[in-house]
Design an enzyme around this catalytic site. Structure first.
Site, mmCIF file in Angstrom:
data_model
loop_
_atom_site.group_PDB
_atom_site.id
_atom_site.type_symbol
_atom_site.label_atom_id
_atom_site.label_comp_id
_atom_site.label_asym_id
_atom_site.label_seq_id
_atom_site.Cartn_x
_atom_site.Cartn_y
_atom_site.Cartn_z
ATOM 1 N N THR A 90 0.791 -1.224 0.000
ATOM 2 C CA THR A 90 0.000 0.000 0.000
ATOM 3 C C THR A 90 0.830 1.285 0.000
ATOM 4 O O THR A 90 0.274 2.381 0.101
ATOM 5 C CB THR A 90 -0.910 0.006 1.243
ATOM 6 O OG1 THR A 90 -0.101 -0.201 2.414
ATOM 7 C CG2 THR A 90 -1.938 -1.115 1.165
ATOM 8 N N GLU A 91 2.123 1.166 -0.144
ATOM 9 C CA GLU A 91 3.009 2.324 0.024
ATOM 10 C C GLU A 91 2.674 3.456 -0.953
ATOM 11 O O GLU A 91 2.802 4.642 -0.597
ATOM 12 C CB GLU A 91 4.471 1.892 -0.154
ATOM 13 C CG GLU A 91 5.045 1.126 1.027
ATOM 14 C CD GLU A 91 4.720 -0.359 1.007
ATOM 15 O OE1 GLU A 91 5.260 -1.090 1.851
ATOM 16 O OE2 GLU A 91 3.917 -0.798 0.141
ATOM 17 N N VAL A 92 2.285 3.120 -2.192
ATOM 18 C CA VAL A 92 2.010 4.194 -3.158
ATOM 19 C C VAL A 92 0.858 5.089 -2.705
ATOM 20 O O VAL A 92 0.763 6.247 -3.122
ATOM 21 C CB VAL A 92 1.716 3.630 -4.564
ATOM 22 C CG1 VAL A 92 2.988 3.073 -5.190
ATOM 23 C CG2 VAL A 92 0.606 2.591 -4.545
#
Length: 261
Positions: A136-138
């Site tokens: 989920t980093e983006v």
């Protein structure tokens, strides 16, 4: 008693249990967790009594990844100190992946971002069917940089091109389908399945298991032709060891080998 502040570490016979212990933040990891997990796996490697490591978390989730308050602090550091902190985090995942002992991840609840990375770094991961994963980093304006090698070893670059870019979440069943975990089970079956896998590992020769981990790292990048001298020497050396001779004798004598006594 555990000497750690952010972990619970306890031995149960030949099984060493390492539990993330920040349940109030869904076991998100900060600098202390990074240091302590790295130290715990180094200690496990040096512990002759430990034959299997089970990595899990206390509370309702395995790990929600990196603690955003800590990540914000890291971002505000001078560039070199920021980079050193990232390097330490990457080496925490490496300590798990390169552990001399087989590592089983018991995954449940949330395993987002770095939690997905911890799952990928383990040798074998068992999760609940409703466990929630995601790179989920983006969604936060960053990328899953330090965990990317570990995740791509499990799911491949093709699937990473979707999951790294979209940051979409997926459940345990999908995690099994794409190869991130070995098995997804109903929540009430999680402990039984972890125990079954641990039992299989304890039935194997401990030196052989450690050798199998090194073998994968040694031959995974080689062509079939280049692998032959490596693998031929590997089995020649290994079958002459006391453990192998005990394994052969136990099988032929229809008894359990010494490491199962």
């Amino acid at each position: 008693m555990s000497r750690y502040q952010t972990l619970e570490v306890a031995a149960d016979g030949a099984v060493l249990h390492i539990r993330l212990n920040r349940p109030d933040v869904r076991n998100a990891f900060n600098g202390a967790v990074v240091d302590e997990l790295t130290a715990a796996f180094a200690a496990a490697d040096a512990d002759d009594a430990a034959r299997v490591v089970v990595l899990t978390g206390n509370g309702k989730s395995f790990s929600a990844g990196a603690d955003l308050a800590w990540m914000t602090e890291q971002a505000d550091l001078p560039p070199e100190r920021n980079r050193v902190g990232a390097d330490k985090m990457a080496r925490m995942f490496l300590a798990i992946a390169r552990s001399k002992k087989p590592v089983v991840a018991r995954v449940f609840g949330h395993a987002l971002g770095g939690g997905t990375g911890l799952t990928a770094a383990a040798d074998i991961a068992i999760c609940t069917e409703d466990c929630l994963f995601g790179l989920t980093e983006v969604k936060l304006g960053i990328v899953p940089a330090v965990i990317s090698p570990f995740v791509m070893q499990k799911i491949g670059a093709g699937r990473a091109r979707t999951l790294f870019l979209t940051g979409e979440r997926f459940d345990g069943k999908e995690a099994q389908r794409i190869g991130l975990v070995q098995k997804a089970v109903p929540a009430e079956q999680l402990d039984a399945e972890v125990a079954r896998v641990v039992g299989e590992l304890l039935a194997a020769g401990p030196c052989a298991v450690a050798s199998a981990k090194r073998l994968i790292a040694a031959v995974g990048h080689l062509s079939l032709e280049d692998a032959i001298p490596v693998t031929s020497q590997w089995i020649a050396d290994l079958r002459a060891t006391p453990e192998a001779k005990e394994g052969f004798a136990a099988f032929l004598g229809k008894r359990k080998p010494g490491w199962m006594q």
